[in-house]
Design a protein around this motif. Structure first.
Motif, PDB file in Angstrom:
ATOM      1  N   SER A 144      -1.851 -10.298  -1.997  1.00 56.31           N
ATOM      2  CA  SER A 144      -0.613 -10.415  -1.225  1.00 56.31           C
ATOM      3  C   SER A 144       0.136  -9.097  -1.225  1.00 56.31           C
ATOM      4  CB  SER A 144       0.292 -11.499  -1.832  1.00 56.31           C
ATOM      5  OG  SER A 144      -0.378 -12.750  -1.888  1.00 56.31           O
ATOM      6  N   ILE A 145       1.028  -8.957  -0.265  1.00 57.20           N
ATOM      7  CA  ILE A 145       1.919  -7.799  -0.244  1.00 57.20           C
ATOM      8  C   ILE A 145       2.693  -7.774  -1.561  1.00 57.20           C
ATOM      9  CG2 ILE A 145       3.893  -6.707   0.893  1.00 57.20           C
ATOM     10  CD1 ILE A 145       1.391  -6.660   2.592  1.00 57.20           C
ATOM     11  N   GLY A 146       2.756  -6.606  -2.164  1.00 61.64           N
ATOM     12  CA  GLY A 146       3.473  -6.452  -3.431  1.00 61.64           C
ATOM     13  C   GLY A 146       2.592  -6.505  -4.655  1.00 61.64           C
ATOM     14  N   ASP A 147       1.353  -6.995  -4.515  1.00 67.91           N
ATOM     15  CA  ASP A 147       0.428  -6.986  -5.662  1.00 67.91           C
ATOM     16  C   ASP A 147       0.108  -5.551  -6.057  1.00 67.91           C
ATOM     17  OD1 ASP A 147       0.273  -9.724  -5.802  1.00 67.91           O
ATOM     18  OD2 ASP A 147      -1.669  -9.879  -4.795  1.00 67.91           O
ATOM     19  N   LYS A 148       0.048  -5.314  -7.342  1.00 67.14           N
ATOM     20  CA  LYS A 148      -0.344  -3.997  -7.854  1.00 67.14           C
ATOM     21  C   LYS A 148      -1.823  -4.054  -8.222  1.00 67.14           C
ATOM     22  CE  LYS A 148       4.255  -2.548  -9.332  1.00 67.14           C
ATOM     23  NZ  LYS A 148       4.965  -3.631  -8.669  1.00 67.14           N
ATOM     24  N   VAL A 149      -2.567  -3.067  -7.750  1.00 63.24           N
ATOM     25  CA  VAL A 149      -4.017  -3.099  -7.889  1.00 63.24           C
ATOM     26  C   VAL A 149      -4.558  -1.738  -8.297  1.00 63.24           C
ATOM     27  CG1 VAL A 149      -4.335  -4.947  -6.189  1.00 63.24           C
ATOM     28  CG2 VAL A 149      -4.386  -2.555  -5.436  1.00 63.24           C
ATOM     29  N   ALA A 150      -5.718  -1.775  -8.941  1.00 62.29           N
ATOM     30  CA  ALA A 150      -6.548  -0.586  -9.119  1.00 62.29           C
ATOM     31  C   ALA A 150      -7.752  -0.756  -8.207  1.00 62.29           C
ATOM     32  CB  ALA A 150      -6.986  -0.449 -10.576  1.00 62.29           C
ATOM     33  N   VAL A 151      -8.303   0.365  -7.735  1.00 63.24           N
ATOM     34  CA  VAL A 151      -9.321   0.316  -6.681  1.00 63.24           C
ATOM     35  C   VAL A 151     -10.630   0.928  -7.157  1.00 63.24           C
ATOM     36  CG1 VAL A 151      -9.909   1.030  -4.336  1.00 63.24           C
ATOM     37  CG2 VAL A 151      -7.536   0.431  -4.898  1.00 63.24           C
ATOM     38  N   ASP A 152     -11.685   0.127  -7.077  1.00 68.10           N
ATOM     39  CA  ASP A 152     -13.041   0.636  -7.302  1.00 68.10           C
ATOM     40  C   ASP A 152     -13.446   1.394  -6.038  1.00 68.10           C
ATOM     41  OD1 ASP A 152     -15.765   1.050  -7.568  1.00 68.10           O
ATOM     42  OD2 ASP A 152     -16.254  -1.010  -8.092  1.00 68.10           O
ATOM     43  N   PRO A 153     -13.751   2.690  -6.139  1.00 71.39           N
ATOM     44  CA  PRO A 153     -14.038   3.463  -4.927  1.00 71.39           C
ATOM     45  C   PRO A 153     -15.440   3.257  -4.363  1.00 71.39           C
ATOM     46  CG  PRO A 153     -14.265   4.858  -6.849  1.00 71.39           C
ATOM     47  CD  PRO A 153     -13.759   3.524  -7.350  1.00 71.39           C
ATOM     48  N   SER A 154     -16.313   2.557  -5.076  1.00 75.59           N
ATOM     49  CA  SER A 154     -17.725   2.451  -4.688  1.00 75.59           C
ATOM     50  C   SER A 154     -17.892   1.669  -3.390  1.00 75.59           C
ATOM     51  CB  SER A 154     -18.517   1.760  -5.791  1.00 75.59           C
ATOM     52  OG  SER A 154     -18.316   2.393  -7.040  1.00 75.59           O
ATOM     53  N   LEU A 155     -18.666   2.225  -2.470  1.00 71.74           N
ATOM     54  CA  LEU A 155     -18.956   1.575  -1.192  1.00 71.74           C
ATOM     55  C   LEU A 155     -20.469   1.504  -1.032  1.00 71.74           C
ATOM     56  CD1 LEU A 155     -16.359   3.451   1.058  1.00 71.74           C
ATOM     57  CD2 LEU A 155     -16.106   1.176   0.036  1.00 71.74           C
ATOM     58  N   HIS A 156     -21.023   0.304  -1.191  1.00 71.61           N
ATOM     59  CA  HIS A 156     -22.469   0.120  -1.128  1.00 71.61           C
ATOM     60  C   HIS A 156     -22.860  -0.533   0.196  1.00 71.61           C
ATOM     61  CE1 HIS A 156     -21.970  -0.340  -5.760  1.00 71.61           C
ATOM     62  NE2 HIS A 156     -21.936   0.926  -5.396  1.00 71.61           N
ATOM     63  N   CYS A 157     -24.082  -0.255   0.662  1.00 69.94           N
ATOM     64  CA  CYS A 157     -24.508  -0.812   1.953  1.00 69.94           C
ATOM     65  C   CYS A 157     -24.941  -2.273   1.839  1.00 69.94           C
ATOM     66  CB  CYS A 157     -25.640   0.032   2.537  1.00 69.94           C
ATOM     67  SG  CYS A 157     -27.264  -0.193   1.750  1.00 69.94           S
ATOM     68  N   HIS A 158     -25.345  -2.720   0.628  1.00 69.66           N
ATOM     69  CA  HIS A 158     -25.807  -4.091   0.370  1.00 69.66           C
ATOM     70  C   HIS A 158     -27.098  -4.436   1.119  1.00 69.66           C
ATOM     71  CE1 HIS A 158     -22.038  -4.734  -1.710  1.00 69.66           C
ATOM     72  NE2 HIS A 158     -21.377  -4.378  -0.629  1.00 69.66           N
ATOM     73  N   GLU A 159     -27.775  -3.437   1.667  1.00 69.91           N
ATOM     74  CA  GLU A 159     -28.978  -3.686   2.464  1.00 69.91           C
ATOM     75  C   GLU A 159     -30.220  -2.965   1.942  1.00 69.91           C
ATOM     76  OE1 GLU A 159     -28.027  -2.628   6.453  1.00 69.91           O
ATOM     77  OE2 GLU A 159     -26.598  -4.287   6.733  1.00 69.91           O
ATOM     78  N   CYS A 160     -30.064  -1.825   1.286  1.00 70.45           N
ATOM     79  CA  CYS A 160     -31.219  -1.053   0.828  1.00 70.45           C
ATOM     80  C   CYS A 160     -31.858  -1.725  -0.386  1.00 70.45           C
ATOM     81  CB  CYS A 160     -30.825   0.386   0.503  1.00 70.45           C
ATOM     82  SG  CYS A 160     -29.819   0.549  -1.002  1.00 70.45           S
ATOM     83  N   ARG A 161     -33.024  -1.259  -0.796  1.00 67.79           N
ATOM     84  CA  ARG A 161     -33.754  -1.894  -1.898  1.00 67.79           C
ATOM     85  C   ARG A 161     -32.957  -1.829  -3.201  1.00 67.79           C
ATOM     86  NH1 ARG A 161     -38.215   2.147  -4.452  1.00 67.79           N
ATOM     87  NH2 ARG A 161     -38.124   0.474  -5.987  1.00 67.79           N
ATOM     88  N   TYR A 162     -32.163  -0.771  -3.393  1.00 72.00           N
ATOM     89  CA  TYR A 162     -31.403  -0.656  -4.637  1.00 72.00           C
ATOM     90  C   TYR A 162     -30.228  -1.625  -4.654  1.00 72.00           C
ATOM     91  CZ  TYR A 162     -34.334   3.408  -5.224  1.00 72.00           C
ATOM     92  OH  TYR A 162     -35.431   4.220  -5.353  1.00 72.00           O
ATOM     93  N   CYS A 163     -29.537  -1.744  -3.557  1.00 74.01           N
ATOM     94  CA  CYS A 163     -28.459  -2.733  -3.476  1.00 74.01           C
ATOM     95  C   CYS A 163     -29.011  -4.145  -3.658  1.00 74.01           C
ATOM     96  CB  CYS A 163     -27.726  -2.620  -2.145  1.00 74.01           C
ATOM     97  SG  CYS A 163     -26.600  -1.210  -2.020  1.00 74.01           S
ATOM     98  N   ARG A 164     -30.144  -4.434  -3.016  1.00 71.94           N
ATOM     99  CA  ARG A 164     -30.707  -5.781  -3.102  1.00 71.94           C
ATOM    100  C   ARG A 164     -31.200  -6.107  -4.511  1.00 71.94           C
ATOM    101  NH1 ARG A 164     -33.438  -4.145   1.564  1.00 71.94           N
ATOM    102  NH2 ARG A 164     -35.449  -4.344   0.482  1.00 71.94           N
ATOM    103  N   SER A 165     -31.483  -5.075  -5.298  1.00 76.11           N
ATOM    104  CA  SER A 165     -31.935  -5.312  -6.675  1.00 76.11           C
ATOM    105  C   SER A 165     -30.803  -5.161  -7.688  1.00 76.11           C
ATOM    106  CB  SER A 165     -33.085  -4.364  -7.030  1.00 76.11           C
ATOM    107  OG  SER A 165     -32.656  -3.005  -6.987  1.00 76.11           O
ATOM    108  N   GLY A 166     -29.564  -5.090  -7.186  1.00 71.14           N
ATOM    109  CA  GLY A 166     -28.414  -5.024  -8.088  1.00 71.14           C
ATOM    110  C   GLY A 166     -28.110  -3.646  -8.615  1.00 71.14           C
TER     111      GLY A 166
END
Length: 334
Positions: A75-97
């Protein structure tokens, strides 16, 4: 909004850019603090970031001020920390965790605009809501802590290990704190920076020295961790691993850095050489550890500068002055 921009190799400035707009599953974060680290120096050198210009800053936290149309978890006003990692979720490494090895690896502040700005966009899935007792200005420490947690995942725990860490900057100190909590019997620290080494002593390392020869460990150490990326430290550290021990390359080296190994010794003494790349299933655990007080932010954060002084901040970091340096684009958040 105001933002730091790495315009070209060696050139960084602070300028005005358009405010970010969230996608359907994104949030807009008003940045309270953004930490600097070795990756930012690599980006300034023209490494890592695939294209310039780029707004740097992958260690950041702040308050949510905008929501995408399909965001319901925060929600608006929540304080958060952000994981910067952006994975494609499609390559063999993403699919294997193994998303940190993603063939299409990307990261906020590296390949897309980051947190060295008044506002930053992040996927809602990358945000961790902070506990009320956490000062959001300290929460930029969670991202580097999540990298340290990943490092100890790679080491698989080693109760009673004798540990040697090269470098007592932010990452070396975090590795020290985790070593103490994962059953190390001793943790020795090496650094040529006497001020940083004094901090390691304050945090309770077993021994502290500029050179390994000054420490009494003729048989070597069970675990040797490089947190510098420096070729000389790496080469020395490879020779300090005890029989059956492990060398962890944790520090980020320049692309051209090399070291020599001794294959017979690795074979004969069953030495393991391994690496740890960024964040993998460790961000939430790092946030929980941070909330529990695993780090003293007053010790780890040595410099807090306004965003307008980002060029000076990165020069201080390059010169080895202080420990964790953060810029604070929005000084009103608490």
């Amino acid at each position: 909004m105001r933002a730091a921009i790495v315009e070209a190799p060696g050139k960084v400035s602070v300028t005005t850019v358009p405010d970010p707009t969230p996608g359907p599953r994104d949030v807009v974060v008003e940045v309270a603090s953004c930490g600097l680290c070795g990756t930012d120096l690599h980006i300034l050198q023209g490494e890592f970031a695939p294209t310039l210009p780029i707004v740097p800053g992958h260690e950041f936290a702040g308050e949510i001020v905008g929501l995408g149309a399909d965001v319901t978890e925060l929600s608006i006003g929540d304080k958060v920390a952000v994981d910067p990692s952006l994975h494609c979720h499609e390559c063999r490494y993403c699919r294997s965790g193994r998303g940190n090895l993603c063939d299409n690896w990307a990261a906020i502040g590296v390949t897309v605009p980051g947190g060295a700005a008044e506002f930053a966009v992040a996927p809602v899935a990358n945000c961790v809501r902070l506990s009320e007792h956490i000062d959001v200005r300290d929460a930029a420490l969670i991202e580097p802590l999540s990298c340290a947690v990943r490092g100890y995942d790679v080491l698989n725990g080693n109760l009673g290990a004798q540990v040697l860490i090269y470098g007592s900057g932010t990452m070396g100190l975090m590795m020290l704190e985790l070593a103490k909590r994962t059953g190390a019997s001793s943790v020795d620290m090496l650094d040529v920076n006497a001020q940083r080494l004094a901090t390691a002593t304050t945090l309770g390392c077993t021994g502290a020295a500029a050179r390994a020869e000054e420490l009494d460990r003729p048989g070597g150490w069970d675990v040797v961790i490089d947190a510098t990326g420096n070729a000389g430290a790496i080469q020395d550290g490879l020779g300090r691993v005890a029989k059956g021990g492990t060398f962890l390359q944790f520090g980020v080296s320049d692309y051209a850095t090399t070291a020599v190994i001794e294959p017979y010794r690795i074979y004969n003494q069953e030495i393991t050489i391994t690496g740890s790349m960024a964040v993998l299933h460790s961000y939430e655990r790092a946030a929980a550890l941070f909330a529990s007080g695993v780090l003293d932010a007053s010790v780890f954060i040595s410099d807090r500068l306004p965003l307008e002084q980002y060029p000076q901040a990165i020069e201080r970091f390059r010169a080895g002055i202080g420990r964790k340096i953060v810029v604070e684009p929005s000084r009103t958040l608490r």
